[in-house]
Design an enzyme around this catalytic site. Structure first.
Site, PDB file in Angstrom:
ATOM      1  N   SER A 149       0.814  -1.164  -0.003  1.00 18.99           N
ATOM      2  CA  SER A 149       0.209   0.005  -0.129  1.00 18.99           C
ATOM      3  C   SER A 149       0.950   1.135  -0.088  1.00 18.99           C
ATOM      4  CB  SER A 149      -0.828   0.168   1.246  1.00 18.99           C
ATOM      5  OG  SER A 149      -1.277   1.252   1.655  1.00 18.99           O
ATOM      6  N   TYR A 162      -2.067  -1.040  10.462  1.00 19.82           N
ATOM      7  CA  TYR A 162      -2.155  -1.027   8.996  1.00 19.82           C
ATOM      8  C   TYR A 162      -0.541  -0.695   8.531  1.00 19.82           C
ATOM      9  CZ  TYR A 162      -3.519  -0.456   4.326  1.00 19.82           C
ATOM     10  OH  TYR A 162      -3.650  -0.418   2.823  1.00 19.82           O
TER      11      TYR A 162
END
Length: 263
Positions: A149, A162
């Site tokens: 990401s 995350y």
């Protein structure tokens, strides 16, 4: 969907997180280029719907499903074994399953939430790499794309699990390439920015429950491309990285973010 190239004819590809979003869109793209697909997800009903969507889009597609918690090693071994039993090889692996976790300021971010996100997003990727690469190394060929990401390159507040987990995916991608490139294997990662997926829709809903569209417009206005990306744009990048067109690309983190990380 009519792709004129069939780069994956007679090739078997495993996709984790295959029941929706980027995983499902990538399954359709790869099937359209001839791939035999194993869809892996924790959601059994979602998997059956996803399989139907792949077959609806590509009537000739060969698709099997495998329910698995990607952080459970026995279940990871099972999706590898199930694929080998059905298709005889594993030529590509989209190591994609992940969650975004909850957002809390650091004083309120619990160790339990951190552990939950890390277990799925980084232990899950680690176990997939371990067991798929063991087979690909024996086979002497194969390509892997991990889902990182822009959160594996940047940091932002309130999503500690995350951000940490996606930085871990970036590191494991490089480590695996360093170890396995000599065996003729490709290991890269795709790093999406803001992509219009169900997960993103939930995030916009949280940011502005009264007007999620306004949250999306505001988010998009900060991206140089002035829009969010589509799952199809990630799928196209993954298809390239899994193909022989990318044979000399290894250990790379390919940002697909409309220029978000340029600023």
């Amino acid at each position: 969907m009519n792709h004129h190239i069939h780069r994956f004819e007679d090739k078997a590809v495993i996709i984790t997180g295959g029941a929706g979003g980027i995983g499902l869109t990538t399954a359709i793209r790869l099937a359209s280029e001839g791939a035999k697909i194993t869809l892996v997800d924790i959601a059994e009903d979602g998997l059956q719907k996803a399989k139907q969507q792949v077959v609806d889009a590509v009537p000739t597609a060969q698709v099997i499903t495998c329910v698995a918690d990607v952080s459970n090693e026995d279940q990871v071994k099972n999706y590898v074994a199930t694929t080998l039993e059905a298709f005889g090889s594993i030529d590509g692996f989209f190591n994609n399953a992940g969650i975004d976790g909850k957002r809390f300021p650091l004083p309120e971010y619990t160790p339990e939430e951190f552990e939950r996100v890390m277990t799925i997003n980084s232990t899950g990727v680690f176990l997939g790499l371990k067991h798929v690469l063991e087979h690909m190394a024996k086979q002497g060929s194969g390509a892997i794309v991990n889902t990182a990401s822009i959160g594996g390159i940047l940091g932002w507040s309130s999503q500690y699990g995350y951000i940490a987990s996606k930085h871990a995916v970036v590191g494991m991608t490089r480590a695996a390439a360093a170890e396995f490139a000599c065996k003729g294997l490709q290991i890269n990662a795709v790093a999406p920015g803001g992509i219009k997926t169900p997960m993103a829709a939930e995030a916009m809903e949280r940011l502005n429950p009264d007007d999620p569209q306004a949250a999306e417009r505001q988010f998009a206005s900060r991206i140089p491309a002035r829009r969010m990306g589509t799952p199809e744009e990630i799928a196209g990048t993954v298809a390239f990285l899994l193909s022989e067109d990318a044979a000399y690309i290894n250990g790379q983190i390919i940002l697909v973010d409309g220029g978000q990380t340029c600023q």
